[in-house]
Design an enzyme around this catalytic site. Structure first.
Site, PDB file in Angstrom:
ATOM      1  N   CYS A 115      17.997  15.303  14.414  1.00  0.00           N
ATOM      2  CA  CYS A 115      16.704  15.598  15.066  1.00  0.00           C
ATOM      3  C   CYS A 115      16.838  15.781  16.579  1.00  0.00           C
ATOM      4  CB  CYS A 115      15.703  14.492  14.768  1.00  0.00           C
ATOM      5  SG  CYS A 115      15.371  14.313  13.017  1.00  0.00           S
ATOM      6  N   HIS A 252       9.894  14.547  20.129  1.00  0.00           N
ATOM      7  CA  HIS A 252      10.268  14.918  18.765  1.00  0.00           C
ATOM      8  C   HIS A 252       9.134  14.488  17.838  1.00  0.00           C
ATOM      9  CE1 HIS A 252      12.188  15.342  15.001  1.00  0.00           C
ATOM     10  NE2 HIS A 252      12.457  14.057  14.818  1.00  0.00           N
ATOM     11  N   ASN A 282       7.934  16.550  10.135  1.00  0.00           N
ATOM     12  CA  ASN A 282       9.156  16.434  10.936  1.00  0.00           C
ATOM     13  C   ASN A 282      10.077  17.607  10.595  1.00  0.00           C
ATOM     14  OD1 ASN A 282      11.592  15.758  12.101  1.00  0.00           O
ATOM     15  ND2 ASN A 282      11.610  13.645  11.357  1.00  0.00           N
TER      16      ASN A 282
HETATM   17  N1  ACO Z   1       3.347   6.964  -0.517  1.00  0.00           N
HETATM   18  C1  ACO Z   1       2.829   5.796  -0.920  1.00  0.00           C
HETATM   19  N2  ACO Z   1       3.467   4.633  -0.766  1.00  0.00           N
HETATM   20  C2  ACO Z   1       4.673   4.659  -0.145  1.00  0.00           C
HETATM   21  C3  ACO Z   1       5.256   5.841   0.293  1.00  0.00           C
HETATM   22  C4  ACO Z   1       4.547   7.035   0.089  1.00  0.00           C
HETATM   23  N3  ACO Z   1       5.011   8.230   0.499  1.00  0.00           N
HETATM   24  N4  ACO Z   1       6.448   5.556   0.857  1.00  0.00           N
HETATM   25  C5  ACO Z   1       6.610   4.228   0.779  1.00  0.00           C
HETATM   26  N5  ACO Z   1       5.534   3.683   0.141  1.00  0.00           N
HETATM   27  C6  ACO Z   1       5.277   2.284  -0.150  1.00  0.00           C
HETATM   28  C7  ACO Z   1       6.547   1.479  -0.270  1.00  0.00           C
HETATM   29  O1  ACO Z   1       7.101   1.600  -1.562  1.00  0.00           O
HETATM   30  C8  ACO Z   1       6.048   0.103   0.009  1.00  0.00           C
HETATM   31  O2  ACO Z   1       5.441  -0.407  -1.135  1.00  0.00           O
HETATM   32  P1  ACO Z   1       5.606  -1.956  -1.550  1.00  0.00           P
HETATM   33  O3  ACO Z   1       4.993  -2.712  -0.421  1.00  0.00           O
HETATM   34  O4  ACO Z   1       4.860  -2.038  -2.843  1.00  0.00           O
HETATM   35  O5  ACO Z   1       7.073  -2.175  -1.657  1.00  0.00           O
HETATM   36  C9  ACO Z   1       4.949   0.315   1.038  1.00  0.00           C
HETATM   37  O6  ACO Z   1       4.588   1.704   0.926  1.00  0.00           O
HETATM   38  C10 ACO Z   1       5.393   0.046   2.461  1.00  0.00           C
HETATM   39  O7  ACO Z   1       6.651   0.684   2.675  1.00  0.00           O
HETATM   40  P2  ACO Z   1       7.364   0.649   4.054  1.00  0.00           P
HETATM   41  O8  ACO Z   1       8.630   1.418   3.987  1.00  0.00           O
HETATM   42  O9  ACO Z   1       7.430  -0.762   4.533  1.00  0.00           O
HETATM   43  O10 ACO Z   1       6.292   1.438   4.930  1.00  0.00           O
HETATM   44  P3  ACO Z   1       6.213   1.597   6.464  1.00  0.00           P
HETATM   45  O11 ACO Z   1       4.943   1.091   6.976  1.00  0.00           O
HETATM   46  O12 ACO Z   1       7.470   1.135   7.149  1.00  0.00           O
HETATM   47  O13 ACO Z   1       6.152   3.181   6.611  1.00  0.00           O
HETATM   48  C11 ACO Z   1       7.594   5.010   7.176  1.00  0.00           C
HETATM   49  C12 ACO Z   1       7.222   3.974   6.116  1.00  0.00           C
HETATM   50  C13 ACO Z   1       6.408   5.933   7.381  1.00  0.00           C
HETATM   51  C14 ACO Z   1       8.780   5.803   6.684  1.00  0.00           C
HETATM   52  C15 ACO Z   1       7.930   4.247   8.488  1.00  0.00           C
HETATM   53  O14 ACO Z   1       8.886   3.258   8.255  1.00  0.00           O
HETATM   54  C16 ACO Z   1       8.392   5.144   9.547  1.00  0.00           C
HETATM   55  O15 ACO Z   1       7.634   5.882  10.120  1.00  0.00           O
HETATM   56  N6  ACO Z   1       9.695   5.102   9.866  1.00  0.00           N
HETATM   57  C17 ACO Z   1      10.253   6.012  10.841  1.00  0.00           C
HETATM   58  C18 ACO Z   1      11.053   6.923  10.081  1.00  0.00           C
HETATM   59  C19 ACO Z   1      10.868   8.348  10.471  1.00  0.00           C
HETATM   60  O16 ACO Z   1       9.874   8.808  10.982  1.00  0.00           O
HETATM   61  N7  ACO Z   1      11.906   9.038  10.180  1.00  0.00           N
HETATM   62  C20 ACO Z   1      11.954  10.416  10.420  1.00  0.00           C
HETATM   63  C21 ACO Z   1      13.362  10.803  10.559  1.00  0.00           C
HETATM   64  S1  ACO Z   1      14.069   9.994  11.886  1.00  0.00           S
HETATM   65  C22 ACO Z   1      13.536  10.728  13.177  1.00  0.00           C
HETATM   66  O17 ACO Z   1      13.246  11.882  13.159  1.00  0.00           O
HETATM   67  C23 ACO Z   1      13.385   9.882  14.368  1.00  0.00           C
END
Ligand code: ACO
Length: 325
Positions: A115, A252, A282
């Protein structure tokens, strides 16, 4: 005495026609529009058509940037393509793009910094220009991220989209005391100790396959805001500016919460932050140049303004550049 500056001559973007909304996605993945919007701010993403390659998206973005700059491919002598989703293992997508542009001169190569690729590309092109190795650089971020997604993994597939953005940097020789213009300073970082937090589980040498994107979302989130702030502050210090001097912050576009967190930590008002993640998702290396192209085309970013770009991604890699438009 004189010095060389890399000035911005033009920008361009391209998004594939097909739009995939959250509601449509939730018909084949166990997710919902509500969950995706609340956690990421994303409402839709663009998906490349079958047979539409990264170099095809790059070509359209490049043609738009050339038109915006009033230049032709003949005028370009350096092509840097930042991509994690190349057309082929080799040759470089930049070489394929060069051919599609009808060019046989100059030098073209890819940069792989996930990225952060476009920011790394701008810093690289700026170095080539300042050292006299290039006069006009076409820097492109282009991705068909949809091809490395595991569409059954709801924790990753909802986050990404396809697209391309391009920027043309041009050498201008100015007097030492001339007003600053173009790329003012960059700061780049890599810490490979984090490679397994965001990666593709396949590759030429490891599995002889393409693989799928895997991510520890929480871990990425945990590091993102701090890493982004560090490089932005470093660039501000190098160039003798403060956050208050910025006209635009073009981060980004990974996730609305990361963008808001970085903006808050740095003290950038929301009105100065360019956001496209809601409509583009993204697009990895394409996200910053797409945002620049959009905000420049609609008249928000104007000549003479101070623009900070930043990105963070797999590796981890992270970086920022300050530009006087
Ligand atoms: N739809 C519904 N539920 C979901 C989804 C989805 N798409 N994805 C995960 N869940 C569920 C999980 O299974 C979990 O359920 P559980 O509690 O029953 O186990 C619950 O949601 C919470 O999951 P988490 O992974 O803890 O959710 P979080 O609040 O951390 O959000 C996310 C996840 C959006 C990926 C977050 O961690 C994030 O934004 N991370 C940054 C990653 C990113 O943006 N990466 C992009 C690439 S890197 C870059 O470009 C910088």
């Amino acid at each position: 005495m004189s010095r060389i500056q890399s000035q911005v001559r033009g920008t361009g973007g391209y998004l594939p026609e097909r739009i995939l909304t959250n509601d449509e996605l939730s018909k084949f993945v166990d997710t919902s529009d509500e969950w995706i919007v609340q956690r990421t701010g994303i409402t839709q993403r663009h998906i490349a058509a079958q047979g539409e390659l990264t170099s095809d998206l790059a070509l359209k973005a490049s043609q738009n940037a050339l038109e915006n700059a009033g230049l032709t491919p003949e005028d370009i002598d350096l092509i840097v393509v930042a991509t994690t989703t190349p057309d082929r293992t080799f040759p470089a997508t930049a070489a394929i793009l060069q051919n599609k542009l009808g060019m046989r001169h100059g030098v073209a190569f890819d940069i792989q910094a996930v990225c952060s690729g476009f920011v790394f590309g701008v810093a690289t092109a700026d170095s080539y220009i300042r050292s006299g190795m290039a006069r006009r650089a076409l820097v492109v971020g282009a991705e068909t991220a949809s091809r490395i997604l595991d569409w059954s993994d709801r924790t990753t597939c909802v986050l990404f989209g396809d697209g391309a953005g391009a920027m043309i940097l041009e050498a201008t020789e100015v007097a030492d005391d001339a007003p600053e213009k173009g790329v003012l300073a960059c700061s780049l970082r890599t810490d490979g100790g984090h490679w397994d937090k965001l990666y593709v589980d396949g590759g030429v040498s490891s599995t002889r396959s393409i693989g799928h994107l895997r991510m520890e979302g929480r871990e990425v989130f945990k590091h993102a805001v701090g890493m982004i702030s560090d490089v932005v502050e470093d660039v501000l210090e190098k160039s003798g500016k403060t956050t208050g001097d910025l006209d635009w912050f073009v981060p980004h576009q990974a996730n609305r919460r990361i963008i808001d967190g970085a903006g808050r930590k740095l003290g950038v008002p929301e009105a100065k932050v360019i956001v496209t993640v809601d409509r583009h998702a993204n697009t990895s290396a394409a996200s910053v140049p797409l945002a620049l192209a959009e905000a420049s085309a609609d008249g928000r970013i104007k000549s003479g303004q101070l623009v900070m770009i930043e990105a963070m991604g797999g590796g981890f890699t992270w970086g920022a550049c300050l530009l006087r438009w």
